[in-house]
Scaffold this motif. Sequence first.
Motif, PDB file in Angstrom:
ATOM      1  N   ARG A 185      38.017  19.048  12.727  1.00 47.10           N
ATOM      2  CA  ARG A 185      36.726  19.305  12.024  1.00 47.10           C
ATOM      3  C   ARG A 185      35.815  17.891  12.106  1.00 47.10           C
ATOM      4  O   ARG A 185      34.678  17.680  12.491  1.00 47.10           O
ATOM      5  CB  ARG A 185      36.940  19.492  10.437  1.00 47.10           C
ATOM      6  CG  ARG A 185      35.675  19.598   9.801  1.00 47.10           C
ATOM      7  CD  ARG A 185      35.844  20.011   8.190  1.00 47.10           C
ATOM      8  NE  ARG A 185      34.939  19.504   7.370  1.00 47.10           N
ATOM      9  CZ  ARG A 185      34.087  20.519   7.253  1.00 47.10           C
ATOM     10  NH1 ARG A 185      33.773  21.448   7.791  1.00 47.10           N
ATOM     11  NH2 ARG A 185      32.815  20.100   6.372  1.00 47.10           N
ATOM     12  N   ALA A 186      36.551  16.613  11.969  1.00 49.59           N
ATOM     13  CA  ALA A 186      35.850  15.491  12.288  1.00 49.59           C
ATOM     14  C   ALA A 186      35.332  15.384  13.577  1.00 49.59           C
ATOM     15  O   ALA A 186      34.270  14.657  13.935  1.00 49.59           O
ATOM     16  CB  ALA A 186      37.000  14.158  11.821  1.00 49.59           C
ATOM     17  N   VAL A 187      36.160  15.459  14.619  1.00 49.97           N
ATOM     18  CA  VAL A 187      35.996  15.596  15.987  1.00 49.97           C
ATOM     19  C   VAL A 187      34.710  16.220  16.069  1.00 49.97           C
ATOM     20  O   VAL A 187      33.560  15.812  17.029  1.00 49.97           O
ATOM     21  CB  VAL A 187      37.211  15.879  16.872  1.00 49.97           C
ATOM     22  CG1 VAL A 187      36.593  16.134  18.472  1.00 49.97           C
ATOM     23  CG2 VAL A 187      38.090  14.880  16.869  1.00 49.97           C
ATOM     24  N   GLN A 188      34.555  17.752  15.639  1.00 54.62           N
ATOM     25  CA  GLN A 188      33.544  18.383  16.118  1.00 54.62           C
ATOM     26  C   GLN A 188      32.066  17.896  15.423  1.00 54.62           C
ATOM     27  O   GLN A 188      31.142  17.903  15.819  1.00 54.62           O
ATOM     28  CB  GLN A 188      33.860  19.948  15.443  1.00 54.62           C
ATOM     29  CG  GLN A 188      32.802  20.752  16.248  1.00 54.62           C
ATOM     30  CD  GLN A 188      33.469  22.368  15.866  1.00 54.62           C
ATOM     31  OE1 GLN A 188      34.303  22.561  15.180  1.00 54.62           O
ATOM     32  NE2 GLN A 188      32.481  23.427  16.325  1.00 54.62           N
ATOM     33  N   VAL A 456      27.635  23.279  18.873  1.00 51.10           N
ATOM     34  CA  VAL A 456      27.961  23.854  17.818  1.00 51.10           C
ATOM     35  C   VAL A 456      28.810  22.805  16.841  1.00 51.10           C
ATOM     36  O   VAL A 456      29.772  22.586  17.130  1.00 51.10           O
ATOM     37  CB  VAL A 456      28.740  25.142  18.015  1.00 51.10           C
ATOM     38  CG1 VAL A 456      29.204  25.960  16.764  1.00 51.10           C
ATOM     39  CG2 VAL A 456      27.921  26.187  18.828  1.00 51.10           C
ATOM     40  N   GLY A 457      28.243  22.763  15.564  1.00 52.44           N
ATOM     41  CA  GLY A 457      29.050  22.028  14.172  1.00 52.44           C
ATOM     42  C   GLY A 457      29.997  22.685  13.906  1.00 52.44           C
ATOM     43  O   GLY A 457      30.273  23.969  14.180  1.00 52.44           O
ATOM     44  N   PHE A 477      38.853   9.855  22.481  1.00 53.39           N
ATOM     45  CA  PHE A 477      37.655  10.271  21.616  1.00 53.39           C
ATOM     46  C   PHE A 477      38.125  10.564  20.092  1.00 53.39           C
ATOM     47  O   PHE A 477      37.562  10.088  19.419  1.00 53.39           O
ATOM     48  CB  PHE A 477      36.748  11.646  22.188  1.00 53.39           C
ATOM     49  CG  PHE A 477      35.661  11.770  21.602  1.00 53.39           C
ATOM     50  CD1 PHE A 477      34.420  11.519  22.103  1.00 53.39           C
ATOM     51  CD2 PHE A 477      35.522  12.610  20.209  1.00 53.39           C
ATOM     52  CE1 PHE A 477      33.129  11.739  21.599  1.00 53.39           C
ATOM     53  CE2 PHE A 477      34.390  13.063  19.873  1.00 53.39           C
ATOM     54  CZ  PHE A 477      33.255  12.618  20.340  1.00 53.39           C
ATOM     55  N   SER A 478      39.135  11.299  20.076  1.00 46.02           N
ATOM     56  CA  SER A 478      39.670  11.682  18.698  1.00 46.02           C
ATOM     57  C   SER A 478      40.480  10.397  18.015  1.00 46.02           C
ATOM     58  O   SER A 478      40.273  10.414  16.906  1.00 46.02           O
ATOM     59  CB  SER A 478      40.513  12.876  18.696  1.00 46.02           C
ATOM     60  OG  SER A 478      41.447  12.732  19.669  1.00 46.02           O
TER      61      SER A 478
END
Length: 891
Positions: A185-188, A456-457, A477-478
């Motif tokens: 969820r944090a990544v998105q 998209v979030g 990235f993550s």
Amino acid sequence: MGSATGWGAAAPGHDPWRPPPPCPAIELVIVTTPDLPTQYSPADVETKTYERWVSNGYFTADPGSGREPYCIVLPPPNVTGSLHVGHALDHSIQDALVRRARMRGFETLWLPGLDHAGIATQNVVEREIAKEGLSRHDLGREAFVERVWRWKEESGGKILAQMRKLGDSVDWTRERFTMDPGLSRAVQTIFKRLFDDGLIYRAERIINWCPRCLTALSDIEVTHTEDEGELVYIRYGSGDTEIVVATTRPETMLGDTAVAVHPEDERYAHLVGKRIELPLTGRQIPIVADEHVDPEFGTGAVKVTPAHDPNDFEIGRRHSLESIVIMDERGTITAHGPFFGLDRFEARPAVVAALREQGRIVREQRPYLHAVGHCSRCGTVVEPRLSLQWFVKVAPLAKAAGDAVRDGRTRIHPPDMAKRYFDWVDDMHDWCISRQLWWGHRIPVWYGPDGDMVCVGPDEEPPAGYTQDPDVLDTWFSSALWPFSTLGWPDETPDLARFYPTTVLVTGYDILFFWVARMMMFGLYAMDGRPPFRTVVLHGMVRDQFGKKMSKFFGNVVDPLDWIARYGADATRFTLLRGAHPGSDVAISEEWAAGSRNFCNKIWNATRFALLNGAVSTGLPERERLTTADRWILSRLQTVIAAVDAAFEEFEFAKVCDALYHFAWDEVCDWYVELAKTQLAAGGEVAENTKRVLGHVLDALLRLLHPLIPFVTEELWRALTGRESIMIAPWPAASPELADPAAEQEIAELQELVTQVRRFRADQGLKPSSRVAARLNLAGTALAPHEPAIRSLVRLDPPGEGFTPTARLEVGAVTVEIDTAGAIDLAAERRRLEKDLAAARKEYAQASGKLANEQFLAKAPAEAVEKVRRRAAQAQEEIARLEARLAALSG
């Protein structure tokens, strides 16, 4: 005596490297501890002790405690990994910091977890299914990803179990994985924010490409080696426009769109702006001037292939050159012509042969060593490739990351590493974040049937009929979100409010750019300008005792689990920490690990001796009732506490270890315990006070050592104090009122006398265990009260009737007369001395020979010459001493 016992709370302060406000009193439960075995067995202690720590909740953080927070997030090891020696160093440092902070009263959180390690994990599972004769394409994306998750549950996390063996005091209740739902969820969320802010874009750029893994690679996933190849000189054009270029990759000439020379290179000034024919293709290409060209390389003229070289790509952009892709994702030539369908390494000699046939080869230089990038996962030679990928626009993010260090919000330790950090963040290129894999965080971008695109979030749904981008995000990235995603971001959680920014990041200097800088960029961006950590502590690589990098090729790789099995976790940790200087590489050897085990045994034996003799840790007697030896060891303890605190403040773990090693071994065990034996034998008040002083000193010493060697100190401290756990005991505080320079001077004089008498005995040929009669003239000196202890330490009996001294020694105002008659085998001693004399003369002859060699004096470094001079001088002194001793025996 208040803080004289070392149990006082620290003074208030808000700086994370100053003591926190006094913490609530910790009620220590009295427990019954069995008598200590005669020898310390790590295997019998470590597992049961660790499980008791976990079950008692000592590692679990409480965000509502009100104490000053102290947080470290563990750099997440790969889910495919196992504990290697670099991990062991990294974790030992972090655990030492966390354990000390916990004892100092901080609310500590050391948060563990694992990285999903996209390409590494995918490769592992692909190899597994290949054993079944299948590929991931046979399974399909959904089934393959399901298979990876199954593998992760069954085999992943092995390293977490190994961390328990090392003694990591991490909060297991907060264990995280980079693909947990919360972290996904944090990544998105951050991808969506960056995308909406124009900081994520899609474009064609040159990237590192692995033709075997079929994905883009980050720079850290590329290993550069000096490989043997050839430098080929090729003639382009003809007549007045003829120009020769040099290249290690002749096959890429099929995609050349220019030749470049330096603007100030007069050799080619007349050619700039003209067009020439590219051999084998019939295409006309321009000659351009560009400052990137090195006039000293080859002929000073270089071929420009924008689609297959990152530097050429930039030249191409500056000169508006066409980018022609001449090979596919597997490294197969796609340019139409005789080389179509050849592998890139098959095409290379074929292109050279065709050029040779046309008389275009001017020269071939082989062997030619040059840097070649290889995929760190499979070893395939990396291909620079023009590809449509996703990128982060790093300029504003990198500037913020640089500013945070420049203005002191984050400090880098050691400070000289900050320059390397600035070199990177001040000149950072846009970051390619897309990977052509199936395992990882899917890029949250969807494409519509008419070519439109939507990001998209996490709480949004894509429009009907839209297709998601097939790529996944770079693992880094993550990982860049790790300091705040693990604490619950983007939600406002108690952990995030309490423990962010984290206190310290401990990591190797080799990933300062790849991970640290990226965490700084994302942390500052997501957390309103607050950096993810207050201090970055950098350590070096682990090397062998000769300074060599560890590798299987050299056969010098250390498996920390092997050392733990043989020497114990404490010895393994202490060996690593004793070589850990900030920013420097760490040298280790098995001999040093054995020495660390011996150190643990020394502490064990000293504590066991204390317990057998009734030592207790119940506070100190009044100062005026203490002996000089008691006051000396308490004074020395205060100095050591201060030195250890100062070294911890500067992350000088080697200095911490060195101070405690020498205090424990040299001063406590070799001197105070030996002096205490005489005081214990005296009985009465002196003996009772000695028991309390010995217990107090060992109590404080064990607490000081606990962050470094947690298992043996826990076992000994519980036995000594009868309390629940050393982990929840307060950190020792120095008590200045116990400093006693007079006692230190008096014991220093005693030590000097004992040392000189021991040396004198050895020179006289007396065995260390033999007792001989001696007269000590201590009258009028400060050492007179210490005569019983001195005699005990150097095995000297009082003189009896008929005492006839045969040897005499003077140490300051003290005279020692010894009767060696009958204590020495004269013939054997003479033989020993003659053998030692021959060795000393040989050493002197060798050193003198070198010093007489003019070439050696002229060419050798000054320090080498000085070392030989010292050897010669020491050998000369030894010769004189041995000759005098032989003469005395003959007399």
